[in-house]
Design a protein around this motif. Structure first.
Motif, PDB file in Angstrom:
ATOM      1  N   PRO A  19       2.679  -0.460   7.059  1.00 37.29           N
ATOM      2  CA  PRO A  19       3.887   0.335   7.293  1.00 37.29           C
ATOM      3  C   PRO A  19       4.843  -0.450   8.191  1.00 37.29           C
ATOM      4  O   PRO A  19       4.402  -1.294   8.977  1.00 37.29           O
ATOM      5  CB  PRO A  19       3.354   1.567   8.035  1.00 37.29           C
ATOM      6  CG  PRO A  19       2.143   1.065   8.756  1.00 37.29           C
ATOM      7  CD  PRO A  19       1.571  -0.093   7.968  1.00 37.29           C
ATOM      8  N   MET A  64      10.555  -3.805  11.268  1.00 37.55           N
ATOM      9  CA  MET A  64      11.563  -3.631  10.209  1.00 37.55           C
ATOM     10  C   MET A  64      12.188  -4.959   9.809  1.00 37.55           C
ATOM     11  O   MET A  64      12.567  -5.751  10.672  1.00 37.55           O
ATOM     12  CB  MET A  64      12.651  -2.672  10.685  1.00 37.55           C
ATOM     13  CG  MET A  64      12.166  -1.244  10.763  1.00 37.55           C
ATOM     14  SD  MET A  64      13.488  -0.111  11.250  1.00 37.55           S
ATOM     15  CE  MET A  64      13.435  -0.295  13.011  1.00 37.55           C
ATOM     16  N   GLY A  65      12.332  -5.168   8.509  1.00 30.81           N
ATOM     17  CA  GLY A  65      13.029  -6.346   8.000  1.00 30.81           C
ATOM     18  C   GLY A  65      12.058  -7.457   7.609  1.00 30.81           C
ATOM     19  O   GLY A  65      10.920  -7.535   8.075  1.00 30.81           O
ATOM     20  N   ILE A  88       3.211   0.420   2.841  1.00 30.94           N
ATOM     21  CA  ILE A  88       3.417   1.874   2.756  1.00 30.94           C
ATOM     22  C   ILE A  88       4.703   2.184   3.524  1.00 30.94           C
ATOM     23  O   ILE A  88       4.696   2.329   4.736  1.00 30.94           O
ATOM     24  CB  ILE A  88       2.196   2.683   3.258  1.00 30.94           C
ATOM     25  CG1 ILE A  88       1.692   2.183   4.615  1.00 30.94           C
ATOM     26  CG2 ILE A  88       1.066   2.634   2.247  1.00 30.94           C
ATOM     27  CD1 ILE A  88       0.677   3.140   5.263  1.00 30.94           C
ATOM     28  N   PHE A 159      20.673  -2.350   6.777  1.00 32.36           N
ATOM     29  CA  PHE A 159      20.415  -0.914   6.602  1.00 32.36           C
ATOM     30  C   PHE A 159      21.731  -0.177   6.370  1.00 32.36           C
ATOM     31  O   PHE A 159      21.852   0.612   5.436  1.00 32.36           O
ATOM     32  CB  PHE A 159      19.692  -0.370   7.838  1.00 32.36           C
ATOM     33  CG  PHE A 159      19.312   1.076   7.711  1.00 32.36           C
ATOM     34  CD1 PHE A 159      18.110   1.438   7.118  1.00 32.36           C
ATOM     35  CD2 PHE A 159      20.150   2.080   8.175  1.00 32.36           C
ATOM     36  CE1 PHE A 159      17.752   2.783   6.982  1.00 32.36           C
ATOM     37  CE2 PHE A 159      19.811   3.416   8.053  1.00 32.36           C
ATOM     38  CZ  PHE A 159      18.606   3.765   7.450  1.00 32.36           C
ATOM     39  N   GLU A 182      11.555  -4.837   3.170  1.00 33.59           N
ATOM     40  CA  GLU A 182      10.482  -5.821   3.388  1.00 33.59           C
ATOM     41  C   GLU A 182       9.781  -6.365   2.153  1.00 33.59           C
ATOM     42  O   GLU A 182       9.172  -7.454   2.202  1.00 33.59           O
ATOM     43  CB  GLU A 182       9.377  -5.217   4.301  1.00 33.59           C
ATOM     44  CG  GLU A 182       9.775  -4.955   5.729  1.00 33.59           C
ATOM     45  CD  GLU A 182      10.448  -3.601   5.903  1.00 33.59           C
ATOM     46  OE1 GLU A 182      10.369  -2.770   4.968  1.00 33.59           O
ATOM     47  OE2 GLU A 182      11.073  -3.373   6.953  1.00 33.59           O
TER      48      GLU A 182
HETATM   49  O1  LIG Z   1       9.516   3.141   6.788  1.00 35.03           O
HETATM   50  P1  LIG Z   1       9.419   1.642   6.836  1.00 35.03           P
HETATM   51  O2  LIG Z   1       8.103   1.123   6.371  1.00 35.03           O
HETATM   52  O3  LIG Z   1       9.798   1.060   8.194  1.00 35.03           O
HETATM   53  O4  LIG Z   1      10.497   1.096   5.783  1.00 35.03           O
HETATM   54  C1  LIG Z   1      11.875   1.366   5.767  1.00 35.03           C
HETATM   55  O5  LIG Z   1      12.372   1.983   6.940  1.00 35.03           O
HETATM   56  C2  LIG Z   1      13.033   1.013   7.780  1.00 35.03           C
HETATM   57  C3  LIG Z   1      14.488   1.384   7.898  1.00 35.03           C
HETATM   58  O6  LIG Z   1      14.644   2.649   8.405  1.00 35.03           O
HETATM   59  C4  LIG Z   1      12.850  -0.329   7.091  1.00 35.03           C
HETATM   60  O7  LIG Z   1      11.710  -0.973   7.617  1.00 35.03           O
HETATM   61  C5  LIG Z   1      12.677   0.088   5.648  1.00 35.03           C
HETATM   62  O8  LIG Z   1      12.053  -0.851   4.819  1.00 35.03           O
END
Ligand SMILES: O=P(O)(O)O[C@H]1O[C@H](CO)[C@@H](O)[C@H]1O
Ligand SMILES: O=c1cc[nH]c(=O)[nH]1
Length: 236
Positions: A19, A64-65, A88, A159, A182
């Motif tokens: 995650p 994130m990223g 996930i 984002f 990602e």
């Molecule tokens: O919920 P996660 O796994 O962090 O994934 C999504 O949420 C984040 C952005 O809010 C970014 O990491 C995007 O890929």
């Protein structure tokens, strides 16, 4: 041990759920794993190992990223011997057929990231999920009679894209289902090191309609994605 991970060499399972959110890693470990142990907390990017249906499974947050994910996955592959990766995540909807709470299996991940440009030169490499994981995930979702979509997603470096959904117009025109941040780096690293990877994401906010998951439904929605992914892990 690395600057990002203080776990000992044998701390991770061969299969690791990924995650973005460290608290999602904690929730998955504490809710679904037996004997879950915290193995990494550097930068609060939490990692746990436990068992699920008798199988050793880990869950490691990636942040994130793509640059952040790439650090954790590179180290999981090269220092910790991990073989199978199941992201996930949450994602934003880019196609009206994908409704809030639906699960998206990322077959391929387009990207605006420059991360692969140096590697592939004039080629536009198509980062893609492992077919074995994809087929098993789809079969498991069918068995559960779960609503899911399998198709192209985009891993965006941004984002807050200028213009919202309109900022993704060329992708909307080419049947891309959802945006996250990602999967493209994950798929590229898995291919480079001959590992298996898939991104399984729950759609939490639709950029076209403005629909959003409500706070009450959030946990139960992510639960479907988490247990599907754990059931997939148990088959590996
Ligand atoms: O919920 P996660 O796994 O962090 O994934 C999504 O949420 C984040 C952005 O809010 C970014 O990491 C995007 O890929
Ligand atoms: O990257 C993401 C994740 C969830 N929702 C979005 O709009 N973007």
């Amino acid at each position: 041990m690395t600057p990002h991970n203080h776990a000992p060499k044998d701390a991770y399972a061969e299969t690791v759920l990924l995650p973005g959110d460290p608290l999602r890693a904690k929730w998955v470990a504490e809710t679904f794993l037996d004997d879950a142990k915290l193995v990494n907390s550097v930068r609060n990017c939490l990692g746990y190992t436990g068992t699920y249906k008798g199988q050793k499974v880990s869950v490691q947050a990636t942040g994130m990223g793509q640059p952040s994910l790439a650090i954790y996955v590179h180290e999981l592959i090269n220092l910790y011997g991990a073989k199978n990766f199941i992201r996930i995540g949450t994602c934003g909807g880019l196609n009206e057929k994908v409704k809030v709470r639906d699960v998206v299996l990322g077959v391929a991940a387009s990207t605006d990231s420059a991360m692969n440009a140096g590697t592939f030169g004039r080629y536009h490499y198509a980062p893609h999920a492992d077919f074995d994981l994809l087929r098993k995930a789809a079969d498991l979702a069918d068995e559960r009679k779960m609503k899911f979509h399998a198709g192209g997603i985009v891993s965006s470096d941004v984002f807050y894209v200028e213009g919202g959904a309109k900022g993704y117009q060329p992708l909307l025109d080419h049947d891309i289902l959802a945006v996250e941040m990602e999967a493209a780096a994950l798929y590229t690293l898995a291919a480079k090191f001959n590992r298996k990877a898939i991104a399984i994401c729950t759609m939490t906010d639709c950029l076209i309609t403005g629909d959003e998951i409500d706070a009450d439904a959030r946990q139960s929605s992510l639960e479907e994605m988490a247990t599907l992914s754990l059931d997939l892990a148990a088959t590996l």
